[in-house]
Structure formats: structure tokens, C-alpha cells
Motif scaffolding. Sequence first.
Motif, PDB file in Angstrom:
ATOM      1  N   ARG A 134       0.851  -1.194   0.000  1.00 20.38           N
ATOM      2  CA  ARG A 134       0.000   0.000   0.000  1.00 20.38           C
ATOM      3  C   ARG A 134       0.887   1.244   0.000  1.00 20.38           C
ATOM      4  NH1 ARG A 134      -5.641  -0.517   0.663  1.00 20.38           N
ATOM      5  NH2 ARG A 134      -6.600   1.507   0.979  1.00 20.38           N
ATOM      6  N   MET A 135       0.557   2.205  -0.838  1.00 19.58           N
ATOM      7  CA  MET A 135       1.321   3.460  -0.902  1.00 19.58           C
ATOM      8  C   MET A 135       0.772   4.422   0.151  1.00 19.58           C
ATOM      9  SD  MET A 135       3.815   4.567  -2.852  1.00 19.58           S
ATOM     10  CE  MET A 135       4.608   5.990  -3.614  1.00 19.58           C
ATOM     11  N   VAL A 136       1.636   4.933   1.016  1.00 24.35           N
ATOM     12  CA  VAL A 136       1.219   5.882   2.049  1.00 24.35           C
ATOM     13  C   VAL A 136       2.202   7.041   2.090  1.00 24.35           C
ATOM     14  CG1 VAL A 136       0.123   4.083   3.453  1.00 24.35           C
ATOM     15  CG2 VAL A 136       2.487   4.764   3.932  1.00 24.35           C
ATOM     16  N   LEU A 137       1.712   8.176   2.548  1.00 18.26           N
ATOM     17  CA  LEU A 137       2.568   9.328   2.816  1.00 18.26           C
ATOM     18  C   LEU A 137       2.413   9.681   4.283  1.00 18.26           C
ATOM     19  CD1 LEU A 137       4.416  11.690   2.054  1.00 18.26           C
ATOM     20  CD2 LEU A 137       2.371  12.970   1.354  1.00 18.26           C
ATOM     21  N   GLN A 186      -3.021   4.840  -1.710  1.00 14.96           N
ATOM     22  CA  GLN A 186      -3.545   3.687  -2.431  1.00 14.96           C
ATOM     23  C   GLN A 186      -2.499   2.974  -3.265  1.00 14.96           C
ATOM     24  OE1 GLN A 186      -7.057   5.118  -4.472  1.00 14.96           O
ATOM     25  NE2 GLN A 186      -8.194   5.361  -2.565  1.00 14.96           N
ATOM     26  N   GLN A 187      -2.070   3.576  -4.377  1.00 12.78           N
ATOM     27  CA  GLN A 187      -1.151   2.905  -5.287  1.00 12.78           C
ATOM     28  C   GLN A 187      -0.006   3.832  -5.671  1.00 12.78           C
ATOM     29  OE1 GLN A 187      -3.062   0.152  -8.226  1.00 12.78           O
ATOM     30  NE2 GLN A 187      -4.889   1.342  -7.782  1.00 12.78           N
ATOM     31  N   ARG A 188       1.110   3.227  -6.002  1.00  7.03           N
ATOM     32  CA  ARG A 188       2.324   3.986  -6.304  1.00  7.03           C
ATOM     33  C   ARG A 188       2.189   4.781  -7.600  1.00  7.03           C
ATOM     34  NH1 ARG A 188       7.774   4.043  -5.120  1.00  7.03           N
ATOM     35  NH2 ARG A 188       9.117   4.667  -6.873  1.00  7.03           N
ATOM     36  N   THR A 189       2.645   6.040  -7.557  1.00  9.10           N
ATOM     37  CA  THR A 189       2.849   6.848  -8.755  1.00  9.10           C
ATOM     38  C   THR A 189       4.182   7.573  -8.601  1.00  9.10           C
ATOM     39  OG1 THR A 189       1.823   8.894  -7.938  1.00  9.10           O
ATOM     40  CG2 THR A 189       0.352   7.247  -8.940  1.00  9.10           C
ATOM     41  N   PHE A 208      -7.633   9.609   3.463  1.00  9.38           N
ATOM     42  CA  PHE A 208      -7.523   8.749   2.293  1.00  9.38           C
ATOM     43  C   PHE A 208      -7.554   9.630   1.044  1.00  9.38           C
ATOM     44  CE2 PHE A 208      -9.709   6.743   5.778  1.00  9.38           C
ATOM     45  CZ  PHE A 208      -9.155   5.478   5.883  1.00  9.38           C
ATOM     46  N   GLY A 209      -6.400   9.790   0.398  1.00  7.86           N
ATOM     47  CA  GLY A 209      -6.347  10.611  -0.800  1.00  7.86           C
ATOM     48  C   GLY A 209      -6.994   9.904  -1.981  1.00  7.86           C
ATOM     49  N   GLU A 210      -7.710  10.651  -2.806  1.00  4.15           N
ATOM     50  CA  GLU A 210      -8.408  10.058  -3.943  1.00  4.15           C
ATOM     51  C   GLU A 210      -7.854  10.512  -5.290  1.00  4.15           C
ATOM     52  OE1 GLU A 210     -10.693   7.718  -4.621  1.00  4.15           O
ATOM     53  OE2 GLU A 210     -10.443   7.078  -2.561  1.00  4.15           O
ATOM     54  N   SER A 211      -7.846  11.801  -5.553  1.00  8.61           N
ATOM     55  CA  SER A 211      -7.388  12.263  -6.865  1.00  8.61           C
ATOM     56  C   SER A 211      -6.993  13.731  -6.765  1.00  8.61           C
ATOM     57  CB  SER A 211      -8.489  12.082  -7.920  1.00  8.61           C
ATOM     58  OG  SER A 211      -8.005  12.380  -9.220  1.00  8.61           O
ATOM     59  N   MET A 212      -6.168  14.160  -7.732  1.00  7.01           N
ATOM     60  CA  MET A 212      -5.736  15.549  -7.762  1.00  7.01           C
ATOM     61  C   MET A 212      -5.676  16.035  -9.212  1.00  7.01           C
ATOM     62  SD  MET A 212      -1.916  14.537  -6.400  1.00  7.01           S
ATOM     63  CE  MET A 212      -1.489  16.177  -5.864  1.00  7.01           C
ATOM     64  N   PHE A 213      -5.659  17.357  -9.395  1.00  7.64           N
ATOM     65  CA  PHE A 213      -5.573  17.923 -10.740  1.00  7.64           C
ATOM     66  C   PHE A 213      -4.763  19.205 -10.670  1.00  7.64           C
ATOM     67  CE2 PHE A 213      -8.774  20.683  -9.069  1.00  7.64           C
ATOM     68  CZ  PHE A 213      -8.710  21.850  -9.815  1.00  7.64           C
ATOM     69  N   SER A 214      -4.248  19.615 -11.823  1.00  3.28           N
ATOM     70  CA  SER A 214      -3.463  20.847 -11.887  1.00  3.28           C
ATOM     71  C   SER A 214      -3.673  21.540 -13.218  1.00  3.28           C
ATOM     72  CB  SER A 214      -1.982  20.528 -11.688  1.00  3.28           C
ATOM     73  OG  SER A 214      -1.222  21.711 -11.567  1.00  3.28           O
ATOM     74  N   ARG A 215      -3.889  22.835 -13.153  1.00 10.52           N
ATOM     75  CA  ARG A 215      -3.997  23.661 -14.358  1.00 10.52           C
ATOM     76  C   ARG A 215      -2.919  24.735 -14.386  1.00 10.52           C
ATOM     77  NH1 ARG A 215     -10.529  24.320 -13.532  1.00 10.52           N
ATOM     78  NH2 ARG A 215     -11.150  22.292 -14.404  1.00 10.52           N
ATOM     79  N   ALA A 216      -2.009  24.693 -13.429  1.00 10.00           N
ATOM     80  CA  ALA A 216      -0.875  25.613 -13.357  1.00 10.00           C
ATOM     81  C   ALA A 216       0.282  24.863 -12.711  1.00 10.00           C
ATOM     82  CB  ALA A 216      -1.237  26.859 -12.552  1.00 10.00           C
ATOM     83  N   THR A 217       1.501  25.256 -13.009  1.00  8.85           N
ATOM     84  CA  THR A 217       2.676  24.559 -12.502  1.00  8.85           C
ATOM     85  C   THR A 217       2.636  24.428 -10.984  1.00  8.85           C
ATOM     86  OG1 THR A 217       4.003  25.378 -14.351  1.00  8.85           O
ATOM     87  CG2 THR A 217       5.198  24.581 -12.408  1.00  8.85           C
ATOM     88  N   ASP A 218       2.750  23.196 -10.519  1.00  6.64           N
ATOM     89  CA  ASP A 218       2.818  22.857  -9.092  1.00  6.64           C
ATOM     90  C   ASP A 218       1.521  23.128  -8.317  1.00  6.64           C
ATOM     91  OD1 ASP A 218       5.363  21.840  -9.181  1.00  6.64           O
ATOM     92  OD2 ASP A 218       6.344  23.623  -8.373  1.00  6.64           O
ATOM     93  N   ALA A 219       0.427  23.460  -8.997  1.00 10.78           N
ATOM     94  CA  ALA A 219      -0.796  23.829  -8.277  1.00 10.78           C
ATOM     95  C   ALA A 219      -1.351  22.675  -7.443  1.00 10.78           C
ATOM     96  CB  ALA A 219      -1.861  24.343  -9.245  1.00 10.78           C
TER      97      ALA A 219
END
Length: 229
Positions: free
Chosen positions: A62-65, A188-191, A154-165
Motif C-alpha cells: 500500500r502506498m502511504v505518505l 492507495q497505489q504507487r505513482t 484517504f487521498g483520492e485524486s488531484m488535478f493541476s492547471r498551473a505549474t505545481d498547483a
Amino acid sequence: MLAWLERDDPFPPLEAALKEPNGLLCAGADLSVERLLAAYRRGIFPWYSGGEPILWWSPDPRMVLYCDELKVSRSLAKNFRNKGFELRIDSAFSRVIGACAEPRKRESGTWISKQMQAAYVALHRAGHAHSFETWHGDRLVGGLYGVAIGRAFFGESMFSRATDASKVALVCLVETLRERAMPMIDCQQRTPLLASLGAREIPRRQFLRRLEALVNYRETAEQWSRVPA
């Protein structure tokens, strides 16, 4: 053979999860608030594409931070301070999950279906799902969403429309979790992105032991907030 759940069926034991594909546990049931909370408490999450039944997963490893292990590069720290970003929490949850659902480059679809979006909006209204948002003026330029139960996130998803946002939103998340004595984010899973920020894989058994302690804290389910800086 993969277990099929009816609405009131309990989840099978995690030992039944497949090794290939890694962590696939069962299918079926629904995405009610009660079902989602029961899943996350046991280290299970839904993930499926359009045209598929609801699929439930618990991968090993399991990937954790761990919040104390976040790695912030010099460039990210500079952007966090100097890009004119404004950080908000739970001010635009529906917009954040909608942005996360948009297809990525070189991808034609998304796993965050309208059904999934409605389920997590309901979880947000119940005080368990939260959005961390990066704004530039009146533009939402990045963010992420996830689920909080007790002192686990529990992290699900993220998005970015600018550098490092999106990374800036993650730094905001970690700072907020530290303030709330919440030490761990389930990724959840490694990226490669998560690994670059300090997340690492641990055995599922170790993850579940830690999770059991964290989800059993009595924390109030409520919307979080951040006063714009």
C-alpha cells in the motif's frame, strides 16, 4: 472466483483479494455513504471504469505518505510562497472532483464517473470528504480531494492547471493534517509523483494495523475551512 456483493452483504476478508490484478477484492453493492465509510475503515476503496460494475480494491503493498516524511523541493517551496496562490479548503468540492474527473492528456476517459462524483459529494455533505484547493485570483487552478475518518486521511485524486498547483494543495493538506494530529495519508497505489513527494509502499498488513488505530478516534465529521491568506 470474485465475490459479488448485494446491497447488505459485508465485505469479504482481505485475504481473499487477488494478486493479479493486485488487490481486487469483490464487486457489486453500492456507493452509499454507509458503504463507503465501511470500506475505508477496512482499507478498501472503489475503483472502476464506465461499463464495469463497482469494483472494490485493497492492494498489497500500500502506498502511504506519512506527514512527517513530505519532501518539498526548493522550487515547490518557492512556488508555494511566491506564485500568488490562495489556498482554500472545502469551498468548491464539486468543482474539484469535477476537475479531477476530466480526462488527462493521452487518455480518453475517466474512472471518476458521474455516479462516483455524486457519491463523494454526498460523503462531503456528511462531513467526511474534503477538498483542498489552489486558487489564483478567481480561478481554481489545482486541488485534490479525499476522505477523513477519525485521524486517517484517504487521498483520492488531484488535478493541476498551473505549474505545481496540485502539489501546493498537497502541502496545504499535510499542514492541515499535522494541525489535526492526523499522521498518515493513504495514497492507495504507487505513482512517480507521489514517490517524489515522499510517499512509500508498505505491506498491507502494516498499513491495516496503523489504520485500525487511526480510524477509531472519535473525531467530529464536519466541513473543514481555511481563512484565505
